[in-house]
Design a protein around this motif. Structure first.
Motif, short mmCIF file in Angstrom:
data_model
loop_
_atom_site.label_atom_id
_atom_site.label_comp_id
_atom_site.label_asym_id
_atom_site.label_seq_id
_atom_site.Cartn_x
_atom_site.Cartn_y
_atom_site.Cartn_z
N LYS A 1 0.81 -1.21 0.00
CA LYS A 1 0.00 0.00 0.00
C LYS A 1 0.85 1.27 0.00
O LYS A 1 0.32 2.36 0.17
N ASP A 2 2.16 1.13 -0.20
CA ASP A 2 3.03 2.30 -0.11
C ASP A 2 3.88 2.53 -1.36
O ASP A 2 4.89 3.21 -1.30
N GLY A 3 3.48 1.98 -2.50
CA GLY A 3 4.25 2.17 -3.72
C GLY A 3 3.49 2.97 -4.76
O GLY A 3 2.42 3.53 -4.49
N PRO A 4 4.02 3.04 -6.01
CA PRO A 4 3.36 3.79 -7.08
C PRO A 4 1.95 3.26 -7.35
O PRO A 4 1.74 2.06 -7.48
N GLY A 5 0.99 4.17 -7.43
CA GLY A 5 -0.39 3.78 -7.74
C GLY A 5 -1.14 3.17 -6.57
O GLY A 5 -2.27 2.70 -6.73
N SER A 6 -0.54 3.20 -5.37
CA SER A 6 -1.16 2.60 -4.20
C SER A 6 -1.91 3.67 -3.39
O SER A 6 -1.79 4.87 -3.66
N GLY B 1 -1.06 4.69 -0.59
CA GLY B 1 -0.05 5.56 0.00
C GLY B 1 0.28 6.75 -0.87
O GLY B 1 0.40 7.88 -0.39
N GLU B 2 0.44 6.51 -2.18
CA GLU B 2 0.73 7.61 -3.08
C GLU B 2 -0.41 8.61 -3.11
O GLU B 2 -0.21 9.81 -3.28
N LEU B 3 -1.61 8.11 -2.91
CA LEU B 3 -2.80 8.97 -2.94
C LEU B 3 -2.92 9.82 -1.68
O LEU B 3 -3.17 11.03 -1.75
N TRP B 4 -2.72 9.20 -0.49
CA TRP B 4 -3.08 9.86 0.75
C TRP B 4 -1.93 10.39 1.58
O TRP B 4 -2.15 11.22 2.47
N THR B 5 -0.71 9.94 1.34
CA THR B 5 0.41 10.43 2.15
C THR B 5 0.55 11.96 2.09
O THR B 5 0.81 12.60 3.12
N PRO B 6 0.40 12.60 0.91
CA PRO B 6 0.51 14.07 0.89
C PRO B 6 -0.54 14.76 1.74
O PRO B 6 -0.35 15.91 2.15
#
Length: 400
Positions: free
Chosen positions: A56-61, A63-68
């Motif tokens: 859940k922490d790589g490209p397209g996951s 994580g990429e969506l919500w971490t920012p």
């Protein structure tokens, strides 16, 4: 037209036919611009259980969506040792007993008013009522001090504005979208941080502090609960009642909620699939349903296709092991807020069923939403109205 299909088509007039068309192509299908789409429950569970190859922490996951928006340390964008450590500390946050006590306390007054409106024979909009009730619970979670109906509606609307920025094809939020999301979440984070600092262990934020979470971790967790929990519950409740009414089984469940309500909620969640898709990023070379994937590839689990493969809503349908609560995830990322969501859903559903027989007097589908839902769903009890003046507001809304 089936109302559940209408809700999906109204919310996603282009994406939904594509999603259902992909389901007919097999257990896994590579779709250009989207990724490898998984349509089979057993295959979906395999992917969700394998946190080493599918993350859940790589490209397209996610994580990429919500971490920012939420920061780096929330469960929905973590993997490995850090995720396991945070998960262990949060394991006792929403025990079934605590979740039940929280919902009973927070919802006692609004549910009493809802019962009064139904007992009077008035029509009640279950969409509006569910938003107020879900807002009340999540407001308690983050430490919201203003306990008014207007505040709960506003809280729900703020979350809906953020989630509506996401489509089935979204990989990441634009800088402008991140800014809009942070404008909503930062003030809520400040509220959560204040409740955390107070350290009252009777509150959710105080419990996080006692469980050893840092202020930043607790703040991030509050934001994640706000984004992922509010709409799930609020959209499910009207659809549950509609499915029971449309299938002719509402009176059966009302007559035996102890025996049938749990099954009805699970089957309604399968039919409605409150999490229509789940995302993973490939971390190691693997094969998904015979399709070779490489690091950086995106896997989109079409939870809706996985669940709908078993047919339309049927209260008597058994759920095979591979399907069991798949809409809440599986493995290390199974939804930690599951006990709270279920406590809220069951408590509200019991209140509604106690007013049965119920008649749907009007409904319409919502547009421009991520999770398909009703825009309005009005019901009234066809029981003989209770004597005396109606309790609650005169417009059928739930007072908090």
């Amino acid at each position: 037209m089936n109302w559940e299909r209408r809700l999906y088509l109204t919310a996603h007039p282009l994406a939904y036919p594509l999603l259902r068309g992909v389901a007919r192509r097999g257990p896994a299908v590579r779709v250009p611009g989207v990724g490898v789409v998984v349509n089979d429950a057993s295959l979906a569970r395999e992917v969700l259980m394998d946190g080493e190859r599918f993350r859940k922490d790589g490209p397209g996951s996610p994580g990429e969506l919500w971490t920012p928006v939420l920061g780096p340390s929330v469960l929905l964008n973590m993997e490995g040792d850090a995720h396991r450590a945070l998960r262990r500390r949060l394991a006792d946050l929403f025990t079934p007993s605590y979740a039940g006590e929280l919902c009973a306390r927070v919802l006692a007054e609004p549910l009493e008013r809802l019962s009064g409106r139904l007992a009077s024979g008035a029509s009640v909009d279950l969409v509006d009522a569910s938003r107020v009730l879900a807002g009340a619970v999540i407001g308690e979670v983050i430490g919201l001090e203003t306990r008014s109906e207007a505040a709960f509606r506003d809280l729900f609307a703020q979350g809906e504005r953020i989630v509506s920025m996401i489509s089935l094809r979204t990989r990441r939020l634009s800088p402008a979208q991140v800014g809009r999301a942070r404008a909503v979440l930062d003030p809520l984070g400040d509220i959560a941080a204040k409740a955390y600092a107070a350290g009252d262990e009777s509150t959710v934020m105080g419990r996080m502090r006692a469980l050893g979470l840092s202020a930043d971790e607790a703040r991030g967790a509050a934001g994640a609960f706000f984004l992922t929990g509010t709409e799930t519950v609020a959209t499910l409740l009207p659809r549950l009642i509609a499915l029971l009414a449309d299938s002719g089984r509402l009176d059966d469940v009302a007559a035996d909620p102890g025996g049938l309500l749990g099954r009805a909620v699970d089957e309604a969640m399968r039919a409605t699939t409150p999490t229509p898709v789940m995302l993973r990023s490939v971390a190691r070379p693997a094969t998904v349903g015979g399709i070779a994937v490489r690091p950086g590839d995106r896997v989109l689990i079409a939870t809706h296709n996985c669940c709908r493969a078993y047919g339309p809503f049927d209260l008597d349908r058994p759920h095979p092991p591979e399907l069991r609560r798949l809409w809440f995830g599986a493995g290390p990322h199974f939804c930690i807020g599951y006990p709270l969501a279920m406590a809220e859903i069951r408590l509200v559903a019991r209140t509604l069923l106690a007013a049965a027989p119920l008649e749907i007097t009007g409904r319409s589908a919502a547009r421009r939403v991520l999770i398909p839902t009703y825009r309005t769903l009005t019901v009234r009890s066809t029981r003989e109205p209770a004597p005396g003046p109606a309790r609650g507001s005169t417009n059928g809304e739930v007072a908090a």
